[in-house]
Scaffold this motif. Structure first.
Motif, mmCIF file in Angstrom:
data_model
loop_
_atom_site.group_PDB
_atom_site.id
_atom_site.type_symbol
_atom_site.label_atom_id
_atom_site.label_comp_id
_atom_site.label_asym_id
_atom_site.label_seq_id
_atom_site.Cartn_x
_atom_site.Cartn_y
_atom_site.Cartn_z
ATOM 1 N N HIS A 172 -6.536 12.522 -2.679
ATOM 2 C CA HIS A 172 -7.643 12.474 -3.625
ATOM 3 C C HIS A 172 -8.960 12.301 -2.883
ATOM 4 N N PRO A 173 -9.986 13.099 -3.182
ATOM 5 C CA PRO A 173 -11.262 13.022 -2.446
ATOM 6 C C PRO A 173 -12.037 11.734 -2.672
ATOM 7 N N LEU A 174 -11.744 10.999 -3.746
ATOM 8 C CA LEU A 174 -12.479 9.770 -4.040
ATOM 9 C C LEU A 174 -11.721 8.506 -3.618
ATOM 10 N N TYR A 175 -10.595 8.695 -2.954
ATOM 11 C CA TYR A 175 -9.764 7.561 -2.529
ATOM 12 C C TYR A 175 -9.785 7.434 -1.015
ATOM 13 N N LYS A 186 -13.396 17.271 -12.119
ATOM 14 C CA LYS A 186 -12.226 17.612 -12.916
ATOM 15 C C LYS A 186 -11.097 16.657 -12.587
ATOM 16 N N GLY A 187 -10.450 16.124 -13.626
ATOM 17 C CA GLY A 187 -9.413 15.123 -13.459
ATOM 18 C C GLY A 187 -8.260 15.598 -12.612
ATOM 19 N N ASP A 188 -7.794 14.714 -11.746
ATOM 20 C CA ASP A 188 -6.630 14.998 -10.913
ATOM 21 C C ASP A 188 -5.384 14.587 -11.678
ATOM 22 N N PRO A 189 -4.372 15.438 -11.797
ATOM 23 C CA PRO A 189 -3.172 15.068 -12.554
ATOM 24 C C PRO A 189 -2.404 13.908 -11.950
ATOM 25 N N VAL A 203 0.793 -1.228 0.000
ATOM 26 C CA VAL A 203 0.000 0.000 0.000
ATOM 27 C C VAL A 203 0.825 1.277 0.000
ATOM 28 N N ASP A 204 2.050 1.252 0.494
ATOM 29 C CA ASP A 204 2.816 2.482 0.699
ATOM 30 C C ASP A 204 2.860 3.376 -0.537
ATOM 31 N N LEU A 205 3.194 2.811 -1.696
ATOM 32 C CA LEU A 205 3.291 3.614 -2.921
ATOM 33 C C LEU A 205 1.938 4.221 -3.296
ATOM 34 N N THR A 206 0.914 3.404 -3.245
ATOM 35 C CA THR A 206 -0.424 3.855 -3.647
ATOM 36 C C THR A 206 -0.953 4.928 -2.706
ATOM 37 N N HIS A 207 -0.810 4.711 -1.413
ATOM 38 C CA HIS A 207 -1.352 5.672 -0.446
ATOM 39 C C HIS A 207 -0.589 6.997 -0.484
ATOM 40 N N GLY A 251 -5.169 4.153 -9.887
ATOM 41 C CA GLY A 251 -5.277 5.354 -10.709
ATOM 42 C C GLY A 251 -6.310 5.214 -11.814
ATOM 43 N N VAL A 252 -6.404 4.038 -12.414
ATOM 44 C CA VAL A 252 -7.386 3.804 -13.481
ATOM 45 C C VAL A 252 -8.804 3.911 -12.929
ATOM 46 N N LEU A 253 -9.063 3.296 -11.769
ATOM 47 C CA LEU A 253 -10.406 3.372 -11.181
ATOM 48 C C LEU A 253 -10.760 4.799 -10.776
ATOM 49 N N LEU A 254 -9.792 5.532 -10.261
ATOM 50 C CA LEU A 254 -10.066 6.919 -9.880
ATOM 51 C C LEU A 254 -10.390 7.771 -11.102
#
Length: 308
Positions: free
Chosen positions: A181-184, A287-290, A171-175, A274-277
């Motif tokens: 991100h508001p949807l994560y 609006k897409g998050d970079p 999880v470290d890299l992903t978190h 990232g794909v699911l977000l």
């Protein structure tokens, strides 16, 4: 002179000269053995390798927070298919030794499959069952169905100190990338099905709060729920190691990993999150998050999913 005392003359036995025809006519092995097969060390070939995840993880029934009535429970008890499934499970568990999980950790560190590199297709993915527990921050009762719905969630199932280390590797890299991100969200479930261990964990909740960061305590559940009949469905066959799942906004398991994470698996979780977000951003018109990864469109996107 007696007949029996008469000396017997021994005739020389002719010896047949050695011929190599026997060697030439002897069967040869089909192929020469690999000289590295009998040599140990890091260069030795692996005798067995772990298979990739070969099926979707989860249950077919959509999870619900509704408590089953007495009538529904009686219907389940009278259902022949349900009873037979439970009986087969109990027979399987009875044939497994007490130290089975501990012994399995000696082989591949308890790892039983390799996490997929891409997402599981939405129409093939299965659901995460509802998990109830107490929130670490205020001790309130929460359930996974309400917590996870509408968000992209990385969920870690923890039961031992080893499982915490396993989850951290995934999880470290992903978190670190998607925490703002508001949807994560990152949800941890401290699952203690053993009554005594569950009692001890509840006693030392204050100590646990000192270890878990403040911003993660509201999504940290302490649960004693019996997961016996859904363990196989979730791929959680070893209670000693950790399991990490990527859950979409519809409560479906789109990716899963177990035990020690490889660099490729950790990177795969980051990419799939990232794909699911990105997809959820489009659905909600945000609006897409970079920071989120771009994904292929159309047929190419479908080819990058499992079990087409």
């Amino acid at each position: 002179m007696s007949l029996f005392a008469w000396p017997v003359r021994r005739l020389p036995i002719p010896r047949r000269p050695f011929s190599s025809s026997l060697v030439r006519n002897s069967p040869k092995p089909a192929s020469d053995p690999d000289p590295l097969a009998t040599i140990g060390g890091p260069d030795a070939p692996s005798k067995d390798s772990l298979p990739p995840l070969s099926r979707p993880l989860g249950v077919r029934e959509r999870p619900t927070t509704l408590v089953k009535s007495t009538t529904d429970r009686l219907k389940e008890l009278m259902d022949t298919d349900v009873r037979m499934a439970q009986r087969r499970h109990l027979i399987k568990e009875a044939s497994v030794g007490y130290f089975h999980d501990l012994n399995m950790t000696r082989k591949h560190g308890g790892k039983t499959w390799i996490a997929p590199k891409v997402l599981i297709r939405e129409d093939k993915a299965l659901y995460l069952p509802n998990i109830t527990g107490k929130s670490l921050d205020d001790g309130s009762n929460k359930n996974s169905t309400e917590m996870l719905f509408g968000k992209v969630t990385v969920l870690a199932m923890l039961s031992t100190k080893v499982s915490e280390i396993n989850a951290k590797g995934f999880v470290d890299l992903t978190h670190a990338r998607y925490a703002p991100h508001p949807l994560y969200q990152y949800v941890q479930v401290n699952l203690q099905e053993n009554v005594l261990k569950s009692f001890l964990v509840n006693i030392f909740l204050n100590s646990l709060r000192k270890v878990i960061p403040k911003d993660l305590q509201s999504t940290y559940l302490v649960s004693s729920q019996n997961m016996e009949y859904v363990r196989d469905a979730l791929g959680m066959t070893n209670t000693r190691v950790g399991y990490v799942f990527l859950i979409d906004e519809n409560l479906k398991i789109r990716w899963g990993g177990c035990a020690d994470a490889t660099d490729e698996e950790a990177q795969s979780l980051e990419n799939c999150t990232g794909v699911l977000l990105k997809r959820l951003e489009r659905k909600k018109g945000i609006k897409g998050d970079p920071s989120t990864a771009s994904e292929p469109a159309g047929d190419e996107s479908r080819r990058n999913c499992l079990w087409l």
